[in-house]
Design a protein around this motif. Sequence first.
Motif, PDB file in Angstrom:
ATOM      1  N   UNK A 103       1.027  -1.327   0.179  1.00  8.17           N
ATOM      2  CA  UNK A 103      -0.135   0.206   0.053  1.00  8.17           C
ATOM      3  C   UNK A 103       1.342   1.216  -0.312  1.00  8.17           C
ATOM      4  N   UNK A 104       1.446   1.298   0.362  1.00  3.69           N
ATOM      5  CA  UNK A 104       2.907   2.486   0.490  1.00  3.69           C
ATOM      6  C   UNK A 104       3.747   2.727  -0.744  1.00  3.69           C
ATOM      7  N   UNK A 105       3.561   1.289  -1.065  1.00  2.00           N
ATOM      8  CA  UNK A 105       4.836   1.683  -2.890  1.00  2.00           C
ATOM      9  C   UNK A 105       3.316   2.901  -3.700  1.00  2.00           C
ATOM     10  N   UNK A 106       2.488   1.583  -3.237  1.00  2.00           N
ATOM     11  CA  UNK A 106       1.094   2.758  -3.943  1.00  2.00           C
ATOM     12  C   UNK A 106       1.052   3.719  -3.957  1.00  2.00           C
ATOM     13  N   UNK A 107       1.177   4.052  -2.808  1.00  2.00           N
ATOM     14  CA  UNK A 107       0.647   5.693  -2.354  1.00  2.00           C
ATOM     15  C   UNK A 107       1.727   6.565  -2.415  1.00  2.00           C
ATOM     16  N   UNK A 108       3.162   6.404  -2.794  1.00  2.00           N
ATOM     17  CA  UNK A 108       4.484   6.685  -3.587  1.00  2.00           C
ATOM     18  C   UNK A 108       4.496   6.848  -5.359  1.00  2.00           C
ATOM     19  N   UNK A 109       3.930   6.009  -5.864  1.00  2.00           N
ATOM     20  CA  UNK A 109       3.074   6.357  -7.107  1.00  2.00           C
ATOM     21  C   UNK A 109       4.518   5.009  -8.039  1.00  2.00           C
ATOM     22  N   UNK A 110       5.064   4.038  -7.386  1.00  2.00           N
ATOM     23  CA  UNK A 110       5.817   3.205  -8.003  1.00  2.00           C
ATOM     24  C   UNK A 110       5.355   2.278  -8.670  1.00  2.00           C
ATOM     25  N   UNK A 111       5.135   2.098  -9.950  1.00  2.00           N
ATOM     26  CA  UNK A 111       4.129   0.928 -10.366  1.00  2.00           C
ATOM     27  C   UNK A 111       4.863  -0.784 -10.136  1.00  2.00           C
ATOM     28  N   UNK A 112       3.835  -1.186  -9.960  1.00  2.00           N
ATOM     29  CA  UNK A 112       4.092  -2.723  -9.882  1.00  2.00           C
ATOM     30  C   UNK A 112       4.722  -3.331 -11.358  1.00  2.00           C
ATOM     31  N   UNK A 113       5.467  -4.133 -11.361  1.00  2.00           N
ATOM     32  CA  UNK A 113       5.845  -5.375 -12.488  1.00  2.00           C
ATOM     33  C   UNK A 113       5.057  -6.815 -11.609  1.00  2.00           C
ATOM     34  N   UNK A 114       5.622  -7.198 -13.002  1.00  3.77           N
ATOM     35  CA  UNK A 114       4.713  -8.940 -12.751  1.00  3.77           C
ATOM     36  C   UNK A 114       5.207  -9.129 -12.303  1.00  3.77           C
ATOM     37  N   UNK A 115       6.582  -8.851 -11.027  1.00  2.00           N
ATOM     38  CA  UNK A 115       6.446 -10.141 -10.029  1.00  2.00           C
ATOM     39  C   UNK A 115       6.179  -9.897  -8.748  1.00  2.00           C
ATOM     40  N   UNK A 116       6.343  -7.807  -8.636  1.00  2.00           N
ATOM     41  CA  UNK A 116       5.311  -7.746  -7.588  1.00  2.00           C
ATOM     42  C   UNK A 116       4.513  -8.332  -7.393  1.00  2.00           C
ATOM     43  N   UNK A 117       3.793  -8.734  -8.524  1.00  2.00           N
ATOM     44  CA  UNK A 117       2.414  -9.228  -8.292  1.00  2.00           C
ATOM     45  C   UNK A 117       2.528 -10.511  -8.112  1.00  2.00           C
ATOM     46  N   UNK A 118       2.987 -11.464  -7.897  1.00  2.00           N
ATOM     47  CA  UNK A 118       3.104 -12.281  -7.929  1.00  2.00           C
ATOM     48  C   UNK A 118       3.287 -12.628  -6.427  1.00  2.00           C
ATOM     49  N   UNK A 119       4.686 -11.696  -5.390  1.00  2.00           N
ATOM     50  CA  UNK A 119       4.795 -11.565  -4.375  1.00  2.00           C
ATOM     51  C   UNK A 119       3.781 -11.455  -3.508  1.00  2.00           C
ATOM     52  N   UNK A 120       2.191 -10.593  -3.373  1.00  2.00           N
ATOM     53  CA  UNK A 120       1.958  -9.296  -2.736  1.00  2.00           C
ATOM     54  C   UNK A 120       0.614 -10.771  -3.441  1.00  2.00           C
ATOM     55  N   UNK A 121       0.909 -11.503  -4.118  1.00  2.00           N
ATOM     56  CA  UNK A 121      -0.650 -12.990  -4.036  1.00  2.00           C
ATOM     57  C   UNK A 121      -0.290 -13.588  -3.276  1.00  2.00           C
ATOM     58  N   UNK A 122       1.248 -14.027  -3.208  1.00  2.00           N
ATOM     59  CA  UNK A 122       1.765 -15.050  -2.267  1.00  2.00           C
ATOM     60  C   UNK A 122       1.912 -14.699  -0.520  1.00  2.00           C
ATOM     61  N   UNK A 123       1.704 -13.534  -0.860  1.00  2.00           N
ATOM     62  CA  UNK A 123       1.521 -12.543   1.008  1.00  2.00           C
ATOM     63  C   UNK A 123      -0.412 -13.101   1.267  1.00  2.00           C
ATOM     64  N   UNK A 124      -1.330 -12.463   0.415  1.00  2.00           N
ATOM     65  CA  UNK A 124      -2.463 -12.834   0.834  1.00  2.00           C
ATOM     66  C   UNK A 124      -2.691 -14.546   1.502  1.00  2.00           C
ATOM     67  N   UNK A 125      -1.350 -15.561   1.245  1.00  2.00           N
ATOM     68  CA  UNK A 125      -1.884 -16.798   2.024  1.00  2.00           C
ATOM     69  C   UNK A 125      -0.889 -17.108   2.720  1.00  2.00           C
ATOM     70  N   UNK A 126      -0.268 -16.060   2.704  1.00  2.00           N
ATOM     71  CA  UNK A 126       1.255 -16.498   3.594  1.00  2.00           C
ATOM     72  C   UNK A 126       1.346 -16.573   5.008  1.00  2.00           C
TER      73      UNK A 126
END
Length: 651
Positions: A161-184
Motif C-alpha cells: 500500500x505504501x509503495x502504491x501511495x508513492x506512485x511506484x508502478x508494480x511489475x509482474x513479479x510484484x503481483x506474484x509476491x503480493x498474491x502469495x502474501x495473501x496466503x502467507x
Amino acid sequence: MWAFHTPQPTQPPSLFNPPRTPPKLPSSSLTLNPSISNSTPNHNQLIQSLCKQGDLKQAFKLLSREPNPSQRTYEVLILSCADQNSLSLAQSLHSHISENGFDQDPFLVTKLISMYAALDSLDDARKVFDKTRKRTIFVWNALFRALTLAGFGEEVLGLYRKMNRIGLPSDRFTYTYVLKACVASECMVSLLNKGKEIHAHILRHGLEGYVHIMTTLVDMYARFGCVAHASFVFEKMPVRNVVSWSAMMACYAKNGKPFEALELFREMMIETQDSAPNSVTMVSVLQACAALSALEQGKLVHAYILRRGLDSVLPVISALITMYARCGELELGQRIFDRMEKRDVVSWNSLISSYGLHGYGKKAMQIFQEMIHQGVSPSSITFVSVLGACSHAGLVEEGKKLFDSMRKEHGIHPSVEHYACMVDLLGRANRLEEAAKIIDEMRIEPGAKVWGSLLGSCRIHCNVELAERASHRLFQLEPHSAGNYVLLADIYAEAEMWDDVKRVRKLLETRSLQKVAGRSWIEVRRKMYSFVSVDEPNPQIELIQSLLIKLAAEMKEKGYSPQTKVVLYDLDESEKERILLGHSEKLAVAFGLINTKKGETIRITKNLRLCEDCHSFTKFISKFSNKEILVRDVNRFHHFQNGVCSCGDYW
C-alpha cells in the motif's frame, strides 16, 4: 507494521582493517592466473574464484587488499555468505560494501536483502531496505519476497500500500509476491478480499498473459477454498504450463473435488504432449486417487511414475504410501516405505497416519518410536498423525503421554490441531468432562476444530449439555457451516427432543444453509461411480433399489434391525426405513454386489461419517454375501468381513 529507519554510521570491522605489512598468502592456497599476475594485481577474479571453490575466509582476506572491488565481486561474496550460512561474515561484508559506497547500488541492495532472508535475519534485511535511498521496484520486490517466504504476509501488503501511495508502478513479479502474501499467514476473509483487489489490478494492467501471475492467482484462490474462482482463472488463461495445470489439479484434490482432479489430469495428458507432468503434478493426482479409493487408477499412476523415473522423489513416494493406504492396501504402502533408500519426516508421517487411518494405533506408535530411534525429529504434523491414531484405537493414556512429551521432549508447542486431537481422543472414550477441561485450560484460543471435535464426541455419546455449549461457539466461529447445525439436530433427535430438532432445522432454513449431501464412491473396472443420498439418474438404480429391499427383508429374518434413530424426521418407522435404504453407502454396496466378481473386494469411500445403520447393514452384507467390503469414511477405515468390522464398533 514497521517504520522506516534513519541510517546510522557504522565502524568498519577489524576483518577489513588491513595490517601495515600485507601478509603473504600461502603458495598452495591460490593458483594465480598469469594474465592477471602483475605488479598491481587485480584481485577481483581471484576473490570470485576462491568463492567458487568454497574458500570464503581466504577470499575475505584477499578482499582487504583490493582497493576497487567490483560489483560482480561483491555479488559473488554475498551469494557465498548465504551458501555457507555465515551471518557474521555477511554483516562484515555488508559493512565493507557500505564503506566503498556500494550500499546504494540497487542491484547489490536486492542481493543483500535476499542474503539476509536466506540467513533468517529479517531485521537486517529490513535495515538494508530502510537505508536505501534509490528504491527501485527490484528493491521493493526483494523485500516482498523475503517477508512472504517468512510468513509475514500482512506486513507485505502494508508495504505494498505504501509503495502504491508513492506512485511506484508494480511489475509482474510484484503481483506474484503480493498474491502469495495473501496466503502467507492465516487465510482470512480480509486477505481474500485483498487478493481479489490485486486480481482486478492485474486485469486492469493487462497482465493476464503472464502464466506465472495467473498460476499464482489459481493457487491463491485454491488456498482460500474458492474453487470456482480458481477454475475461472484457469479456464481464461491464454497460455498454460505444467505448473498451472498442477496448481489447478492441487486445487481440486485439496478441496474435495477428486473427480475433477483426475479429469483434469486426463485433459492435460491429451493437450500437453510436449510438456510431461512433473513430481508436483503426480502428487496431486495421487491425492485424488487416494481421496476416491481409486486403487486401479492409482496403480496406473504408479506405473507412469516408474516409467518417468519419479519414484526417487520423496514427496511422490510419500504420496504413494498414502494413496495405497487410503485405498485399503496398507501392505503395499508399507512395502514402498521399506524399499526407500532415504526417508524424511514426511515419509514417516505418511506411514504413521496410514496405520492410524486403519485403526492400528499401537502399530502407529511403534513406528513413531522407531522414527525417533533412527534420529528423525518429529514435526508438528507427526504428532497430529500419531495422536489421531491413538484416538481411532482408543489409546487414551498413551495419547496423553505423547501430548505431554511434545513440549517437554521435542520442543513443539501444541497448536489448535493438537488440542483438537486430544479433545477427540478423550471425547470418543466418553471422557467428555475431561475433554471440556482441556478446552478451558488452553493457552491459545480454541478454534472451530477444537469445538468441532467436542461436538462430534457429544454426537457419539448423546451429551446434550456439552453439545449446546460447543455448538453455541461453533455458530459464532462458523456461522455458514451447516454441518454444525446438523450435528446438534442429530443429538436432539437421539434424545427425542423433537421441538429442539425443529428449532435447529428452522435455523438452517432462515440462514439459507444447505446440509452437505452424503456421497459415496466406488471403483469398478477402473471406472469411478458416485452415489448420493437422493434419487439420481443411474441405469441400474431400479435394480439397486430392488436388491436393497430384498436384502433388508432377508437380513431382518437373521437379526438385522434398522436403526431408524439416525433419521432426523418425526415420521413413522416404515417411512424412516425407506429413507435409510436410500443412503449413499448402501447404494454403493448394492452396486458393488451387482457389478463385481466372486472374491473381488468392494471398496467404497464416504464423504461423511458412516451412520450406525449403514455400519450395521454392511456387517450383515459381508457375512451373508461372503464379500470383503472396505469403507473409508471421513474418520477412518472399516474392514467388513464375515459380519465383523475392524473398528470393533468404535469409530
